[in-house]
Design an enzyme around this catalytic site. Structure first.
Site, PDB file in Angstrom:
ATOM      1  N   GLU A  78     -31.674 -86.928 -11.203  1.00 26.69           N
ATOM      2  CA  GLU A  78     -33.055 -86.921 -11.222  1.00 26.69           C
ATOM      3  C   GLU A  78     -33.914 -87.441 -12.291  1.00 26.69           C
ATOM      4  O   GLU A  78     -34.695 -86.577 -12.725  1.00 26.69           O
ATOM      5  CB  GLU A  78     -33.602 -85.722 -10.397  1.00 26.69           C
ATOM      6  CG  GLU A  78     -33.185 -85.257  -8.931  1.00 26.69           C
ATOM      7  CD  GLU A  78     -34.135 -84.301  -8.315  1.00 26.69           C
ATOM      8  OE1 GLU A  78     -34.781 -83.362  -9.127  1.00 26.69           O
ATOM      9  OE2 GLU A  78     -34.150 -84.334  -7.162  1.00 26.69           O
TER      10      GLU A  78
ATOM     11  N   GLU B 160     -28.949 -84.446  -1.869  1.00 24.44           N
ATOM     12  CA  GLU B 160     -29.362 -83.076  -1.869  1.00 24.44           C
ATOM     13  C   GLU B 160     -30.356 -82.723  -0.654  1.00 24.44           C
ATOM     14  O   GLU B 160     -31.410 -83.369  -0.618  1.00 24.44           O
ATOM     15  CB  GLU B 160     -30.187 -82.615  -3.197  1.00 24.44           C
ATOM     16  CG  GLU B 160     -29.183 -82.702  -4.369  1.00 24.44           C
ATOM     17  CD  GLU B 160     -29.811 -82.300  -5.614  1.00 24.44           C
ATOM     18  OE1 GLU B 160     -30.986 -81.735  -5.651  1.00 24.44           O
ATOM     19  OE2 GLU B 160     -29.609 -82.751  -6.793  1.00 24.44           O
TER      20      GLU B 160
END
Ligand code: GAL
Length: 634
Positions: free
Chosen positions: A143, A314
């Site tokens: 991320e 995710e």
């Protein structure tokens, strides 16, 4: 679509690994992402003394259970010994404070020493596991930008920025002219004099900010590319991904997407509903489901970021720990989110995380297992989704009928100079997307540089800076085009274009924006069937408006298939415009009840009920229970 989970073998006793792996496979999972935060266990002391033993055994254990591994480079979590060895590697925030050790992402993208360490650890991992038969994919870092970490105001960043400016402008005079630095005596005599645009008394020059954002975005892309180049060499043929975030525009994901094989993203629909601009009513109505367009919007956005190959790295499996409030999903939602990803063409959905950790920052974040290893609520939903996926087999998506143009540079431009505080780029694009989805349309969200031919409707919610060739590309289209407010209102160096807005778009539709105004929240100026809110523009044109407000002020102008909308369109106006364009294009619409969404693969039509109540769905002639889906072959 394959299913997987995020697993941290280093968090659990080694005796548990084999049983965990067996249970993953039994649940219907094929993929396990590991390693992305494990630097301190791979290299406990520095000095390239690696401890591979545990990671070798973890990979072997997963492989032996029939699972494939997505291996992350651990560069989001530089360990203490590394920060101590080069203390200036940490990012510096806008208030000039160092980002401290003790969580993650505390590095500066511009620090050459840290980059060298990242290349070293990436090469070590790639050399050790690059040819291992268990490795299905690499994930670079984790991320990029999470926790507000794209912009850094460190000495390393300042110096790299000066080099970036010199390459872009050649001479300080050219930079001064482009930015308009004569204003307030801001002129520079050399690139060495230019600092990052923070700590100024009042706002810095918007052109300065825009270039700083462009520079910072380029730093993310080049940081990523360094890892990609190493992985490609040592692990030829193995796909590379990065896991992007939700509602996040701090760097140009289209740029990073070009360097990887599969764009993945991290889907937390309930957290996102709570944290972003949604109304109180929407937050209540979709409390345990998420707004029906949140996941889909990102699926379609990231599908457009790397050549159509994408997935969910995710997936929220239960309550998270990081939003202001953290409700549990309605029973059925985890399965619904999973199948919805498949309906939008995902290659994988991987749940975050396998087992809830009883320690540290995320101990309140649900997993597929509870900390005591008993199954959490989501486990049976994963099994249910796995069974549906096995039954329907691989799904592919055709080009959608509608293209929605998304630009990271537009997000920066509007963010730097909102001019009205409720003019939010992401919200504008999301509203346009939602208007299309509520009418049953499949949408491709594409970069300004994408090939737009073959679409039956093209929408540009706003594009302040018109890239080279973009106006010509729109002119060549033979389908309805809708262009939103503020398009063509800035040059590449953040100035008002000669001849005023919409700049280069005037070749498509002959009008000039003579004045703009922003309206405070709560103001709604009436028109027939809709209202003007937030933003409006005055227009000089020989064209008569296609739509005007009650006072006769033009709202939408039309010429030869191209429409320009001069206001922040409310939902009623968007609905009307979508209907008009679809009518002209001969595209069939489905008026969907609240909470219902439809998405087509080549083989199936999926219908989803995001409402918390049963809903009668006219096109199915059936009532769908809350948080449920319905599947028809096409
Ligand atoms: C993501 C992150 C994960 C984990 C998760 C919790 O942003 O990539 O490491 O923190 O959020 O929801």
């Amino acid at each position: 679509m394959k299913l997987g989970c995020c697993y941290y073998p280093e968090h659990w006793p080694e005796e548990w690994w084999a049983e965990d792996a067996r249970r993953m496979a039994e649940m219907g999972l094929n993929l396990v992402r590991i390693g992305e935060f494990a630097w301190s266990r791979i290299e406990p002391e520095g000095g390239a003394r690696y401890d591979w033993g545990w990671l070798d055994r973890a990979i072997e254990t997963l492989h032996a259970a029939g699972l494939k591994v997505i291996l992350g480079t651990p560069t989001a979590t530089p360990p203490k010994w590394l920060v101590d060895a080069m203390p200036d590697m940490v990012a510096i925030d806008e208030q000039a404070r160092p980002r401290g050790f003790g969580s993650r992402r505390h590095y500066c993208f511009s620090h050459e020493g840290y980059r060298a360490e990242c290349r070293r650890i990436t090469a070590a991992l790639a050399t050790r596991y690059g040819q291992h038969p268990a490795i299905a994919m690499w994930q670079t870092d984790n991320e990029y930008g999470c926790h507000d970490t794209v912009l850094s105001f460190s000495a390393a960043a300042a110096s790299a920025f000066r080099g970036w400016l010199a390459a872009r402008y050649g001479t300080p005079d050219a930079l001064n002219a482009a930015w308009g630095n004569v204003f307030w005596s801001m002129e520079y005599r050399s690139f060495a004099e230019v600092d990052p645009p923070h700590l100024t008394v009042t706002e810095a020059n918007p052109a300065h900010w825009l270039d700083y954002r462009r520079f910072a975005s380029d730093q993310v892309a080049s940081f990523n590319r360094e890892q990609v180049d190493i992985l490609r060499k040592a692990s030829p043929g193995v796909d590379i991904t990065h896991n992007f975030m939700g509602f996040f525009t701090e760097f140009d994901h289209h740029d990073v997407g070009r360097d990887i094989d599969v764009a993945t993203w991290d889907s937390y629909p309930l957290g996102f509903l709570e944290q972003f601009w949604f109304s109180r009513e929407e937050k209540q109505a979709y409390l345990r489901q998420g707004h029906p367009d949140i996941a889909a919007f990102h699926h379609d956005l990231y599908r457009g970021c790397s050549n159509g190959r994408w997935g969910v790295m995710e997936q929220q499996p239960g309550p998270v720990n990081w939003a202001r409030f953290n409700p549990a999903p309605l029973p059925g939602m985890v399965a619904l989110w999973t199948l919805e990803a498949c309906a939008h063409g995902a290659e994988l959905t991987s749940y975050f995380r396998w087992r809830q950790a009883p320690f540290a920052q995320e101990q309140m974040h649900a997993g597929l297992l509870r900390p005591d290893s008993s199954e959490a609520e989501a486990a049976d939903e994963v099994r249910a989704a796995a069974a549906v996926l096995a039954e329907i087999g691989p799904q592919t998506c055709a080009k959608a009928p509608v293209a929605l143009v998304f630009s990271y540079e537009a997000a920066w431009t509007i963010g730097i100079q909102p001019q009205g505080q409720s003019f939010r780029y992401l919200e504008l694009v999301f509203e346009w997307y939602s208007a299309l989805r509520q009418q049953g349309l499949d949408v491709d969200i594409v970069a300004p540089g994408a090939d737009l031919s073959g679409y039956r409707m093209v929408l540009v919610p706003t594009l302040p800076i018109i890239p080279e060739g973009f106006a010509e590309k729109l002119a060549a289209l033979d389908c309805p085009v809708l262009i939103g407010p503020r398009s063509g209102s800035k040059t590449a160096s953040f100035c008002i274009p000669e001849g005023l807005a919409p700049g280069a778009l005037r070749d498509l539709i002959p009008l000039t924006i003579t004045r703009v105004e922003s309206l405070r929240d709560g103001v709604a100026e009436p028109a027939e069937g809709f209202a003007v809110t937030r933003w409006r523009e005055d227009v000089a044109s020989d064209l008569a408006p296609e739509l005007a407000d009650s006072g006769g002020r033009g709202v939408v102008y039309y010429k030869d298939g191209v429409r320009y909308c001069t206001v922040w369109p409310d939902r009623a106006l968007l609905k009307l415009l979508v209907e008009r364009m679809a009518g002209e294009a001969g595209v069939e619409l489905l008026a969907l009840p609240d909470g219902i969404r439809v998405r087509r693969t080549q083989a199936h039509v999926f219908t989803f009920n995001y409402a918390a109540t049963p809903v009668f769905v006219p096109h199915l002639e059936a009532t769908l229970p809350p948080a449920s889906w319905h599947l028809d072959p096409r």
